[in-house]
Design an enzyme around this catalytic site. Structure first.
Site, PDB file in Angstrom:
ATOM      1  N   GLY A  43     -10.821  -4.827 -12.708  1.00  9.65           N
ATOM      2  CA  GLY A  43      -9.421  -4.515 -13.232  1.00  9.65           C
ATOM      3  C   GLY A  43      -9.500  -6.002 -11.532  1.00  9.65           C
ATOM      4  N   GLY A 184       6.462 -13.629   2.795  1.00  4.73           N
ATOM      5  CA  GLY A 184       5.470 -12.710   2.780  1.00  4.73           C
ATOM      6  C   GLY A 184       4.551 -12.585   3.664  1.00  4.73           C
ATOM      7  N   ILE A 187      -1.383  -9.832   4.228  1.00  2.00           N
ATOM      8  CA  ILE A 187      -3.143 -10.554   3.434  1.00  2.00           C
ATOM      9  C   ILE A 187      -2.262 -11.840   2.438  1.00  2.00           C
ATOM     10  CG2 ILE A 187      -4.904 -10.022   3.361  1.00  2.00           C
ATOM     11  CD1 ILE A 187      -4.751  -8.431   5.630  1.00  2.00           C
ATOM     12  N   ASP A 318      -5.769   2.141  -6.168  1.00  2.00           N
ATOM     13  CA  ASP A 318      -4.193   1.405  -5.607  1.00  2.00           C
ATOM     14  C   ASP A 318      -3.208   2.423  -6.516  1.00  2.00           C
ATOM     15  OD1 ASP A 318      -5.156  -0.071  -4.215  1.00  2.00           O
ATOM     16  OD2 ASP A 318      -3.605  -1.948  -5.363  1.00  2.00           O
ATOM     17  N   HIS A 450     -29.842 -12.402  20.933  1.00  2.00           N
ATOM     18  CA  HIS A 450     -29.047 -13.184  21.088  1.00  2.00           C
ATOM     19  C   HIS A 450     -30.098 -14.794  20.513  1.00  2.00           C
ATOM     20  CE1 HIS A 450     -27.839 -16.162  24.183  1.00  2.00           C
ATOM     21  NE2 HIS A 450     -29.094 -16.723  24.606  1.00  2.00           N
TER      22      HIS A 450
HETATM   23  P1  FAD Z   1      -6.902  -1.972 -10.269  1.00  2.00           P
HETATM   24  O1  FAD Z   1      -8.044  -2.882  -9.769  1.00  2.00           O
HETATM   25  O2  FAD Z   1      -5.320  -2.692 -10.417  1.00  2.00           O
HETATM   26  O3  FAD Z   1      -7.450  -1.442 -11.619  1.00  2.00           O
HETATM   27  C1  FAD Z   1      -6.543  -1.015 -11.995  1.00  2.00           C
HETATM   28  C2  FAD Z   1      -7.239  -1.162 -13.873  1.00  2.00           C
HETATM   29  O4  FAD Z   1      -6.292  -0.153 -14.482  1.00  2.00           O
HETATM   30  C3  FAD Z   1      -6.384  -2.885 -14.225  1.00  2.00           C
HETATM   31  O5  FAD Z   1      -7.873  -3.600 -14.595  1.00  2.00           O
HETATM   32  C4  FAD Z   1      -5.522  -2.660 -15.640  1.00  2.00           C
HETATM   33  O6  FAD Z   1      -6.017  -3.047 -16.354  1.00  2.00           O
HETATM   34  C5  FAD Z   1      -6.306  -1.124 -15.883  1.00  2.00           C
HETATM   35  N1  FAD Z   1      -4.992  -0.724 -16.857  1.00  2.00           N
HETATM   36  C6  FAD Z   1      -4.009   0.387 -16.518  1.00  2.00           C
HETATM   37  N2  FAD Z   1      -3.272   0.887 -16.423  1.00  2.00           N
HETATM   38  C7  FAD Z   1      -4.023   1.314 -18.445  1.00  2.00           C
HETATM   39  C8  FAD Z   1      -4.036   1.658 -19.547  1.00  2.00           C
HETATM   40  N3  FAD Z   1      -3.419   2.316 -19.158  1.00  2.00           N
HETATM   41  N4  FAD Z   1      -4.760   2.063 -20.265  1.00  2.00           N
HETATM   42  C9  FAD Z   1      -6.174   0.795 -19.653  1.00  2.00           C
HETATM   43  N5  FAD Z   1      -6.154   0.291 -18.515  1.00  2.00           N
HETATM   44  C10 FAD Z   1      -5.722   0.201 -18.147  1.00  2.00           C
HETATM   45  N6  FAD Z   1      -8.847  -5.642  -1.974  1.00  2.00           N
HETATM   46  C11 FAD Z   1      -9.967  -5.912  -0.333  1.00  2.00           C
HETATM   47  O7  FAD Z   1     -10.476  -4.519  -0.276  1.00  2.00           O
HETATM   48  N7  FAD Z   1     -10.343  -6.943  -0.092  1.00  2.00           N
HETATM   49  C12 FAD Z   1      -9.802  -7.904  -0.634  1.00  2.00           C
HETATM   50  O8  FAD Z   1     -10.565  -9.186  -0.219  1.00  2.00           O
HETATM   51  C13 FAD Z   1      -8.967  -7.774  -1.514  1.00  2.00           C
HETATM   52  N8  FAD Z   1      -8.347  -8.802  -2.030  1.00  2.00           N
HETATM   53  C14 FAD Z   1      -7.096  -8.837  -2.950  1.00  2.00           C
HETATM   54  C15 FAD Z   1      -7.027 -10.285  -3.307  1.00  2.00           C
HETATM   55  C16 FAD Z   1      -5.644  -9.951  -4.382  1.00  2.00           C
HETATM   56  C17 FAD Z   1      -5.302 -11.310  -4.272  1.00  2.00           C
HETATM   57  C18 FAD Z   1      -4.993  -8.929  -4.350  1.00  2.00           C
HETATM   58  C19 FAD Z   1      -3.870  -9.087  -5.626  1.00  2.00           C
HETATM   59  C20 FAD Z   1      -5.911  -7.528  -4.318  1.00  2.00           C
HETATM   60  C21 FAD Z   1      -6.541  -7.788  -3.549  1.00  2.00           C
HETATM   61  N9  FAD Z   1      -7.332  -6.694  -2.648  1.00  2.00           N
HETATM   62  C22 FAD Z   1      -8.679  -6.999  -1.835  1.00  2.00           C
HETATM   63  C23 FAD Z   1      -6.654  -5.746  -3.423  1.00  2.00           C
HETATM   64  C24 FAD Z   1      -8.489  -4.692  -4.542  1.00  2.00           C
HETATM   65  O9  FAD Z   1      -7.472  -5.964  -5.297  1.00  2.00           O
HETATM   66  C25 FAD Z   1      -7.365  -3.180  -5.426  1.00  2.00           C
HETATM   67  O10 FAD Z   1      -7.204  -2.365  -3.571  1.00  2.00           O
HETATM   68  C26 FAD Z   1      -8.193  -2.784  -6.172  1.00  2.00           C
HETATM   69  O11 FAD Z   1      -8.761  -3.627  -7.102  1.00  2.00           O
HETATM   70  C27 FAD Z   1      -7.399  -1.512  -6.306  1.00  2.00           C
HETATM   71  O12 FAD Z   1      -8.240  -0.797  -7.131  1.00  2.00           O
HETATM   72  P2  FAD Z   1      -7.733   0.239  -8.842  1.00  2.00           P
HETATM   73  O13 FAD Z   1      -8.893   0.662  -9.535  1.00  2.00           O
HETATM   74  O14 FAD Z   1      -7.399   1.069  -7.794  1.00  2.00           O
HETATM   75  O15 FAD Z   1      -7.154  -0.442  -9.654  1.00  2.00           O
HETATM   76  P1  NAI Z   2       1.855  -6.950   2.301  1.00  2.00           P
HETATM   77  O1  NAI Z   2       1.980  -5.440   2.966  1.00  2.00           O
HETATM   78  O2  NAI Z   2       0.676  -7.062   3.079  1.00  2.00           O
HETATM   79  O3  NAI Z   2       2.678  -8.048   3.329  1.00  2.00           O
HETATM   80  C1  NAI Z   2       3.819  -7.453   2.610  1.00  2.00           C
HETATM   81  C2  NAI Z   2       4.720  -8.554   3.912  1.00  2.00           C
HETATM   82  O4  NAI Z   2       5.750  -8.959   3.226  1.00  2.00           O
HETATM   83  C3  NAI Z   2       4.825  -7.807   5.158  1.00  2.00           C
HETATM   84  O5  NAI Z   2       4.910  -8.024   6.428  1.00  2.00           O
HETATM   85  C4  NAI Z   2       7.021  -8.130   4.547  1.00  2.00           C
HETATM   86  O6  NAI Z   2       7.016  -7.869   6.386  1.00  2.00           O
HETATM   87  C5  NAI Z   2       7.275  -8.783   4.072  1.00  2.00           C
HETATM   88  N1  NAI Z   2       8.236  -8.713   3.137  1.00  2.00           N
HETATM   89  C6  NAI Z   2       8.641  -7.852   2.719  1.00  2.00           C
HETATM   90  N2  NAI Z   2       9.593  -8.362   2.206  1.00  2.00           N
HETATM   91  C7  NAI Z   2      10.284  -9.847   2.671  1.00  2.00           C
HETATM   92  C8  NAI Z   2      11.604  -9.773   2.369  1.00  2.00           C
HETATM   93  N3  NAI Z   2      12.328  -9.730   2.117  1.00  2.00           N
HETATM   94  N4  NAI Z   2      10.692 -11.581   3.175  1.00  2.00           N
HETATM   95  C9  NAI Z   2      10.379 -11.958   3.670  1.00  2.00           C
HETATM   96  N5  NAI Z   2       9.136 -10.976   4.274  1.00  2.00           N
HETATM   97  C10 NAI Z   2       9.197 -10.020   3.765  1.00  2.00           C
HETATM   98  O7  NAI Z   2       1.174  -6.846   0.952  1.00  2.00           O
HETATM   99  P2  NAI Z   2       0.644  -8.479   0.805  1.00  2.00           P
HETATM  100  O8  NAI Z   2       0.410  -9.217   1.528  1.00  2.00           O
HETATM  101  O9  NAI Z   2       1.379  -8.798  -1.108  1.00  2.00           O
HETATM  102  O10 NAI Z   2      -0.630  -7.585  -0.497  1.00  2.00           O
HETATM  103  C11 NAI Z   2      -0.815  -6.314  -0.923  1.00  2.00           C
HETATM  104  C12 NAI Z   2      -1.869  -5.548  -1.042  1.00  2.00           C
HETATM  105  O11 NAI Z   2      -2.437  -6.044  -1.527  1.00  2.00           O
HETATM  106  C13 NAI Z   2      -2.310  -5.485   0.617  1.00  2.00           C
HETATM  107  O12 NAI Z   2      -2.127  -4.487   1.376  1.00  2.00           O
HETATM  108  C14 NAI Z   2      -3.540  -5.381   0.759  1.00  2.00           C
HETATM  109  O13 NAI Z   2      -3.708  -3.827   0.295  1.00  2.00           O
HETATM  110  C15 NAI Z   2      -4.292  -6.178  -0.942  1.00  2.00           C
HETATM  111  N6  NAI Z   2      -4.404  -7.056  -0.279  1.00  2.00           N
HETATM  112  C16 NAI Z   2      -5.543  -6.966   0.307  1.00  2.00           C
HETATM  113  C17 NAI Z   2      -7.236  -8.517   0.516  1.00  2.00           C
HETATM  114  C18 NAI Z   2      -7.643  -7.816   1.321  1.00  2.00           C
HETATM  115  O14 NAI Z   2      -8.111  -6.865   1.738  1.00  2.00           O
HETATM  116  N7  NAI Z   2      -8.371  -9.706   2.096  1.00  2.00           N
HETATM  117  C19 NAI Z   2      -6.149  -9.879   0.181  1.00  2.00           C
HETATM  118  C20 NAI Z   2      -5.564  -9.329  -0.413  1.00  2.00           C
HETATM  119  C21 NAI Z   2      -4.821  -8.291  -0.831  1.00  2.00           C
END
Ligand code: FAD
Ligand code: NAI
Length: 471
Positions: A43, A184, A187, A318, A450
């Site tokens: 995913g 934004g 994170i 998600d 430590h």
């Molecule tokens: P997804 O990972 O989105 O998986 C859903 C899958 O379903 C996808 O592969 C999609 O192709 C498939 N799908 C959708 N519809 C269909 C369909 N109809 N038929 C077949 N397949 C389908 N979280 C952390 O905890 N730590 C991090 O460091 C972190 N870093 C992140 C960095 C970025 C840049 C982003 C964008 C997200 C990050 N996240 C992080 C968030 C994390 O990626 C998500 O919370 C996690 O992937 C959710 O898992 P999921 O399985 O619910 O959804």
């Molecule tokens: P986010 O919800 O963490 O942050 C979005 C930010 O954009 C907020 O602070 C908000 O106030 C701001 N914002 C919204 N509209 C705006 C505007 N018009 N102008 C200026 N600022 C604006 O969302 P983000 O960073 O896109 O990440 C999405 C999710 O992905 C996270 O909430 C997290 O669940 C997941 N994620 C987790 C990571 C980790 O665990 N290390 C790494 C990356 C993503």
């Protein structure tokens, strides 16, 4: 399909939520099929999220450290060069190693894997448009929706993943942009701002709120984070709203305004990253065919056992309520299979850690000070700075602190907030403490090795229940 032909569980989506549920179901002896349209498993997290971003964060940090943080350690290096293509290749190989690993685990646990896009035909059947052409259908006694999330678009800014990018473009740029604007300061915004700033971009983060870090980060920690990232060269415009944006020759222009009204200005950059959040993804799933409901934010509505209003169709990860985090999805995936198989399962939503992988890392679990204040819950606080920790001093990495919050009467820990080197690993100890209902004195009386950074955690606990020794 006859009952004998039906799978015990059909999973739509092979992200962390879907693939973990599939493996767990296989381990429980269930007949399970997982349908994923991406072509690879894992995913968002493994393909374009957690894993590739952490690869870039790790290696860009090394590059930045070699450039700026070696001389005073007695290491003189010359001729340091960035090879961006190789940096990306290293990222790609981590990704492909892990996604193939999941495929191996599917085989090991007897999970059937179908590459294609699933949509509901009826309450027990999904049609699959196969990636290789053609169609098939699968029938299940139980169906799990694990379709994840997608980037929230910014109205008027069309994401092309080259000049106007989402996180997916931000982990795959072919050139270091001279100027990068990030919409934004959550994170994603801060992790990607860190990567490209370290590699040489002039980065400005525009954040609507007065605080960076997104929802959940403790205010005091968020302020400390902003100060440290600013020192690293990132410019912040907090309390600033992006009104509109447009391509303007070679540049992208954003019109911004003070969030409280007033000072308007125009900003430009070679590349703009849209990082204003993610939204649940259920596109093409045909939930309308079976009458399932979404809430106003597009989340699949479920009960406490992850059941939709059609009880044998459930949803985790998600696509439904709760923080959009991979480890949250994973916990739910295990619990949902247990509910199906045994009738009981468990996720403690009060105890899900968050980590931001900047340098230093920021990590927290439980409630923030502002949460408690708002809820009128009494609390006491103990803090300990890494500047007073022997290991941090030895490593010459002393930025940050541990902040512990506990109940003033029972001393039970309510929240732990850390900014500092290795905070993401250290928060595991805080999470365990919170899960076990520990008091700060329990931790203060637990021997820590430590010299370790973890001693700062113990000393913050000492400061919460009494006094720290070294500060
Ligand atoms: P997804 O990972 O989105 O998986 C859903 C899958 O379903 C996808 O592969 C999609 O192709 C498939 N799908 C959708 N519809 C269909 C369909 N109809 N038929 C077949 N397949 C389908 N979280 C952390 O905890 N730590 C991090 O460091 C972190 N870093 C992140 C960095 C970025 C840049 C982003 C964008 C997200 C990050 N996240 C992080 C968030 C994390 O990626 C998500 O919370 C996690 O992937 C959710 O898992 P999921 O399985 O619910 O959804
Ligand atoms: P986010 O919800 O963490 O942050 C979005 C930010 O954009 C907020 O602070 C908000 O106030 C701001 N914002 C919204 N509209 C705006 C505007 N018009 N102008 C200026 N600022 C604006 O969302 P983000 O960073 O896109 O990440 C999405 C999710 O992905 C996270 O909430 C997290 O669940 C997941 N994620 C987790 C990571 C980790 O665990 N290390 C790494 C990356 C993503």
């Amino acid at each position: 399909a006859t009952e004998a032909e039906q799978k015990d569980l059909v999973i739509i989506g092979g992200g962390v939520a879907g693939y973990v549920a599939a493996i767990k179901a296989g381990q429980e002896g269930m007949k399970v099929t997982c349908i994923e349209k991406r072509g690879t498993l894992g995913g968002t997290c493994l393909n374009v999220g957690c894993i590739p971003s952490k690869s870039l964060l790790n290696n860009s940090h090394l590059y930045h450290q070699v450039l700026h943080d070696t001389k005073h350690r007695g290491i003189e290096v010359e001729g340091v060069k960035l090879n961006l293509a190789q940096l990306m290749k290293a990222k790609d190989s981590s990704v492909s190693g892990l996604t193939k690993g999941v495929e191996f685990l599917f085989k090991k646990n007897g999970v059937e894997y179908i590459k294609g896009e699933a949509s509901f035909k009826d309450e027990h059947t999904v049609n699959v448009k196969l990636n290789d052409g053609g169609e098939t259908s699968v029938s299940g006694k139980n169906i799990l929706i694990a379709t994840g999330s997608e980037v929230t678009p910014f109205p008027g800014l069309m994401i092309d993943e080259k000049r106007i990018i989402s996180s997916t473009g931000a982990i795959a740029l072919e050139k270091v942009p001279e100027k990068l604007l990030v919409i934004g300061g959550g994170i994603i915004g801060l992790e990607m701002a860190s990567v490209w700033s370290r590699l040489g971009s002039k980065v400005t983060v525009v954040e609507f709120l007065d605080q960076i870090g997104g929802p959940g980060m403790d205010l005091e920690i968020a302020k400390a984070t902003q100060k440290i990232l600013k020192k690293q060269g990132i410019t912040f415009k907090t309390g600033t709203k992006v009104l509109s944006g447009a391509l303007n020759g070679d540049l992208v222009t954003l019109d911004v305004d003070s969030a409280k009204g007033g000072k308007a200005e125009s900003l430009d950059a070679d590349v703009v990253l849209v990082a204003i959040g993610r939204r649940p993804y259920t596109g093409g799933l045909g939930i309308e065919n079976i009458g399932l409901e979404l809430d106003e934010r597009g989340r699949v509505i479920i009960d406490s056992e992850y059941r939709t209003k059609i009880p044998h169709i459930r949803c985790v990860g998600d696509a439904t309520f709760g923080p959009m985090l991979a480890h949250k999805a994973e916990e739910e995936a295990v619990a949902v299979v247990e509910y199906i198989k045994k009738g009981y399962g468990h996720v403690n939503y009060g105890c899900i850690p968050s980590v931001m992988y900047t340098f230093p890392e920021v990590a927290w679990v439980g409630q923030s000070e502002q949460d408690l204040k708002k809820a009128g819950i009494p609390y006491k606080i103990g803090t300990f700075p890494f500047a007073a920790n022997s290991r941090a001093k030895t490593n010459l990495d002393t930025d940050g602190m541990v902040k512990m919050i506990a109940d003033p009467e029972t001393d039970r820990i309510l929240g732990v907030h850390i900014i500092g080197p290795n905070a993401g690993e250290m928060i595991a100890e805080g999470t365990l403490a919170l899960e076990y209902g520990a008091s700060s004195e329990d931790i203060a009386r637990t021997c820590h090795a430590h010299p370790t950074l973890a001693e700062a955690f113990k000393e913050a606990a000492m400061a919460t229940s009494g006094k720290a020794i070294h500060f």
